[in-house]
Design an enzyme around this catalytic site. Structure first.
Site: not given
Ligand code: NCD
Length: 309
Positions: A57-58, A85, A107, A135
Site C-alpha cells: 500500500r505505501t 552491485k 523506504r 513512518h
Molecule cells: C507498516 C510498515 O511498513 O511500516 N505498514 C505500512 O506502511 N502500512 C507496518 C507493518 O509493516 O506492519
C-alpha cells in the site's frame, strides 16, 4: 507554510505543520472524491520511488499521489538497483540528483537512511519508512482519519496495541499525536515495548483493560516477525489470546471508538476478523487517507522548493 526541504520524521514536527498538511490533505480528499485525479501541482516534476523493503500500500499510494499531481514517476526496487552491485546510498543520491529528480521517496531497512539521503541530495526526500524509526506519512494519514471522524485530535485517547518495539508507525504516531494534544496509551508484552518510550510521552499500560478503557481509537500493529531475532512471546496463539483485540475487548473502548491498523493485518493475531470487519473499522479509510496525505506532503514540499528558487 511548511518550510522544509524534506519530510523524514515527525519527531520535530509542530502542531502548525501537521495541521497544515492535514488541511491540504482534506482538500485533496475532496478532489479525489469528486473524481479529480489530474491535478497540476507537480506538473513538470519528477519523483523516484526507491523501496529497499517490501510494500503494497505505501509504494502504490506514493506512486498514485505523485501521478495524480501530474509528476513523472520512476520506480526502483533494491533488487534491481545498483545497490545490489555495491553502490552506496550517497552515490545513489548523487546519481538521482544528476537525473534532475525533484523528489526521492525512500523506504529502507536501516533507521536513519533517509536522513543521510536528505543531507546529500538536492531533491526533497520523503521517508516511506526507515527500519524501526519513523513512518511519518503513515502517522499523518492516521491523524487525518481520526480528525475527520472526531472533528479534532486534542484530548483523544489513542490505544496502540501490538508490536510497538519494531514499529516505526507507533513512533511517528506518538510524536505526531503528542504534538496535536492527543494522549497515546501503549500495551504489548514487555519484550515488545522499546525502552524509554514512556519518556517520549507514551503512557505504558499494565493490562489490555487499562489501555482500551474509554479509548477513542484502538490501533492494532502487526507482529513484525521478520524483525525479531529471538522469540519475544511464546506463540502467536498465546499472543492473540492475551494481547489481541477481539469484540469483547473492543467493548471496553468508548461506544463510538474506531478501529485502526496500518496494514498488513495478521487476521486473528493482533485483531480478530470480527474487529477488522467491524462497522467502526476505519482500516480501508486509512488507505484512502494515505493517498491524500501523500499528495498534500508532495505539494507542500514542492511549494517550498519553488520559493527557494
Ligand atoms: C507498516 C510498515 O511498513 O511500516 N505498514 C505500512 O506502511 N502500512 C507496518 C507493518 O509493516 O506492519
Amino acid at each position: 507554510m511548511l518550510k522544509r526541504k524534506d519530510l523524514v520524521g515527525l519527531i520535530d514536527a509542530t502542531k502548525e505543520e501537521i495541521t497544515e498538511i492535514l488541511d491540504v490533505a482534506s482538500q485533496m480528499k475532496k478532489h479525489l472524491k469528486a473524481g479529480e485525479k489530474q491535478l497540476p501541482y507537480l506538473k513538470g516534476k519528477t519523483a523516484t520511488i526507491l523501496f529497499y523493503e517490501n510494500s503494497t500500500r505505501t509504494r502504490t499510494s506514493f506512486e498514485l499521489a505523485a501521478k495524480y499531481l501530474g509528476a513523472t514517476v520512476v520506480n526502483i526496487s533494491a533488487s534491481s538497483s545498483s545497490v545490489a552491485k555495491g553502490e552506496t546510498l550517497v552515490d545513489t543520491g548523487k546519481t538521482l540528483d544528476a537525473q534532475l529528480n525533484d523528489f526521492l521517496i525512500m523506504r529502507h531497512p536501516m533507521g536513519g537512511a533517509p536522513y543521510l539521503l536528505a543531507q546529500v541530495a538536492k531533491a526533497s526526500v520523503l521517508n516511506a519508512g526507515d527500519g524501526m524509526n519513523e513512518h511519518p506519512t503513515q502517522a499523518l494519514l492516521d491523524m487525518l482519519t481520526m480528525r475527520e471522524y472526531f472533528g479534532g485530535l486534542e484530548g483523544l485517547k489513542v490505544a496502540i496495541v501490538g508490536d510497538i518495539k519494531h514499529s516505526r508507525v507507533a513512533k511517528s504516531n506518538l510524536f505526531g499525536l503528542n504534538a496535536m494534544g492527543a494522549k497515546v496509551y501503549m500495551y504489548a508484552p514487555k519484550t515488545l515495548i522499546p525502552k524509554g518510550i514512556d519518556k517520549l510521552g507514551a503512557t505504558l499500560c499494565e493490562s489490555r483493560e487499562e489501555a482500551l478503557k474509554d479509548a477513542d481509537v484502538v490501533m492494532g500493529l502487526r507482529i513484525q516477525l521478520e524483525r525479531q531475532q529471538a522469540g519475544n512471546f511464546p506463540s502467536l496463539n498465546e499472543y492473540a489470546e492475551f494481547y489481541g483485540v477481539d469484540g469483547k475487548a473492543l467493548k471496553l473502548a468508548k461506544p463510538n471508538a474506531i478501529v485502526m491498523h496500518p496494514g498488513p493485518v495478521n487476521r486473528g493475531v493482533e485483531l480478530t476478523g470480527k474487529v477488522i470487519d467491524h462497522e467502526r473499522s476505519y482500516i480501508e479509510e486509512q488507505v484512502f487517507s494515505g493517498i491524500a496525505v501523500r499528495m498534500a506532503s508532495l505539494k507542500l514540499l514542492n511549494d517550498y522548493r519553488e520559493l527557494q528558487k
